[in-house]
Design an enzyme around this catalytic site. Structure first.
Site, PDB file in Angstrom:
ATOM      1  N   CYS A  50       0.836  -1.205   0.000  1.00 42.96           N
ATOM      2  CA  CYS A  50       0.000   0.000   0.000  1.00 42.96           C
ATOM      3  C   CYS A  50       0.868   1.251   0.000  1.00 42.96           C
ATOM      4  O   CYS A  50       1.733   1.412   0.868  1.00 42.96           O
ATOM      5  CB  CYS A  50      -0.926  -0.013   1.214  1.00 42.96           C
ATOM      6  SG  CYS A  50      -1.809   1.545   1.480  1.00 42.96           S
ATOM      7  N   CYS A  53       0.356   3.354   3.451  1.00 42.95           N
ATOM      8  CA  CYS A  53       0.690   2.838   4.771  1.00 42.95           C
ATOM      9  C   CYS A  53       1.984   3.473   5.308  1.00 42.95           C
ATOM     10  O   CYS A  53       2.857   3.867   4.524  1.00 42.95           O
ATOM     11  CB  CYS A  53       0.842   1.315   4.725  1.00 42.95           C
ATOM     12  SG  CYS A  53      -0.736   0.414   4.879  1.00 42.95           S
ATOM     13  N   HIS A 113      -4.418   0.271   8.070  1.00 42.86           N
ATOM     14  CA  HIS A 113      -4.923   0.038   6.716  1.00 42.86           C
ATOM     15  C   HIS A 113      -6.330  -0.547   6.706  1.00 42.86           C
ATOM     16  O   HIS A 113      -7.075  -0.365   5.731  1.00 42.86           O
ATOM     17  CB  HIS A 113      -3.952  -0.909   5.991  1.00 42.86           C
ATOM     18  CG  HIS A 113      -4.273  -1.180   4.559  1.00 42.86           C
ATOM     19  ND1 HIS A 113      -3.966  -0.291   3.549  1.00 42.86           N
ATOM     20  CD2 HIS A 113      -4.879  -2.243   3.953  1.00 42.86           C
ATOM     21  CE1 HIS A 113      -4.345  -0.791   2.383  1.00 42.86           C
ATOM     22  NE2 HIS A 113      -4.912  -1.972   2.611  1.00 42.86           N
ATOM     23  N   HIS A 164      -6.949   2.072   1.783  1.00 44.35           N
ATOM     24  CA  HIS A 164      -6.446   2.687   3.009  1.00 44.35           C
ATOM     25  C   HIS A 164      -7.329   3.895   3.348  1.00 44.35           C
ATOM     26  O   HIS A 164      -7.659   4.690   2.462  1.00 44.35           O
ATOM     27  CB  HIS A 164      -4.998   3.145   2.815  1.00 44.35           C
ATOM     28  CG  HIS A 164      -4.319   3.508   4.092  1.00 44.35           C
ATOM     29  ND1 HIS A 164      -3.415   2.676   4.722  1.00 44.35           N
ATOM     30  CD2 HIS A 164      -4.420   4.599   4.878  1.00 44.35           C
ATOM     31  CE1 HIS A 164      -2.981   3.246   5.830  1.00 44.35           C
ATOM     32  NE2 HIS A 164      -3.590   4.427   5.942  1.00 44.35           N
TER      33      HIS A 164
END
Length: 351
Positions: A50, A53, A113, A164
């Protein structure tokens, strides 16, 4: 006798001056439309792939700090750029363009997340609101900025490119069309009545109690009388303020409370992570004061009958005027009847 629960009719959107068509009798027709695949995938608290993150590399190469509170940065793929040169074109008043500069910011609501607003603690949502206020103040300090749009797209069917928990803040050098409409309607009402349009509207809604979904001491979430989307809602501040920066610390906490309670009801409606586009509307900046402006926040969710049936704007709605089958009163009754305990936290879900 005419009855708005049975007969086709139009309703006025007092914020834009436009009408919508309401056709409640159509709820009796059988549904044979498109069905989407339901998505209830469990996400990890941290995803190494991600780009939002903590500690991960973003698509343009920047490294996120290992943040523990809401985190904001300039969008790596901004729709607006601060260094856009001033200019434009006009060919016979037929081909007209004008340069538009601005700033696009991304705000990560949480380092976790797997969370969304309804799954966050009220205290953590309050931190997001405080960062919204800080960003609004910083962006408004640029004298060329005229409007600041704070919003969130939730869910891939709303174009969200990353699960997210995050939203966006776009600051532009012109005032967008929808805000121009709302400015005109609110200021005209204020000049005629000496009161905020939404203050009077909210007073009437609280008297009637037909479309209220969530309420606390400082805010009300309701299905607006003129709602277009099936489960559209709007949060209105009880105190007449123009911008989010005017809220007190107590109002920040109250707004966080309403956001959690409303979005939890959304998720509980179809037992799914409920998609929507949501955003604040507030007075433009770096212009003369507009006393008629009253802060509010719109929620536009696309789901119609279940987690797998989406509302489309097609045909008559694209060519003529928006139309809805579920009345605002039916939608409010459904939403207000739902639990404020998230379905993932219910006793059955724990077993």
């Amino acid at each position: 006798m005419f009855n708005t629960t049975e007969h086709p009719h139009t309703r006025l959107n007092i914020l834009t001056g436009e009408f919508i068509l309401v056709s409640p009798h159509r709820m009796k027709r059988p549904w044979q439309g498109k069905v989407e695949t339901a998505s209830n995938t469990s996400l990890p608290a941290y995803d190494p792939t991600c780009y939002l993150c903590p500690g991960n590399k973003r698509s343009e190469g920047a490294i996120n700090p290992v943040y523990t509170n809401p985190f904001v940065f300039t969008n790596d793929f901004s729709a607006l750029l601060s260094d856009t040169p001033t200019g434009g074109t006009n060919e016979q008043d037929l081909l007209v363009s004008k340069s538009e500069a601005g700033v696009c910011r991304v705000i990560c609501f949480s380092p976790n997340h797997s969370l969304t607003l309804p799954l966050m603690d009220v205290a953590d949502i309050e931190k997001v609101i405080q960062l919204w206020k800080e960003e609004f103040t910083a962006l408004a300090s640029h004298t060329n900025i005229r409007y600041i749009q704070i919003f969130e797209n939730k869910g891939d069917i709303m174009g969200c490119s990353n699960p997210h928990p995050h939203g966006q803040i776009w600051a532009s050098t012109s005032v967008p069309v929808e805000l121009q409409k709302e400015t005109t309607q609110q200021q005209q009402y204020f000049e005629k009545h000496g009161r905020s349009l939404l203050s009077d509207y909210l007073k009437l809604e609280l008297q009637k109690q037909e479309r209220i979904v969530v309420e606390n001491e400082h805010f009300v979430a309701l299905v607006p009388y003129w709602a277009v989307w099936p489960y559209e809602t709007m949060i209105i501040s009880k105190r007449h303020v123009q911008q989010v920066t005017q809220f007190t610390a107590e109002e920040d906490r109250a707004l966080a409370d309403v956001l959690k309670r409303l979005t939890t009801r959304y998720d509980n409606l179809f037992s799914t992570s409920f998609p929507y586009s949501a955003g604040m509307h507030q007075m433009p900046v770096n212009e003369s004061p507009i006393p008629g402006w009253h802060w509010h926040m719109h929620f536009y969710p696309p789901l119609l009958r279940s987690a797998t049936v989406k509302k489309f704007m097609v045909g008559y709605e694209m060519l003529a005027t928006p139309q809805r089958d579920i009345t605002a009163e039916m939608a409010a009754n459904k939403l207000s009847s739902l639990s404020e305990v998230h379905y993932k936290h219910s006793s059955a879900a724990q077993q």
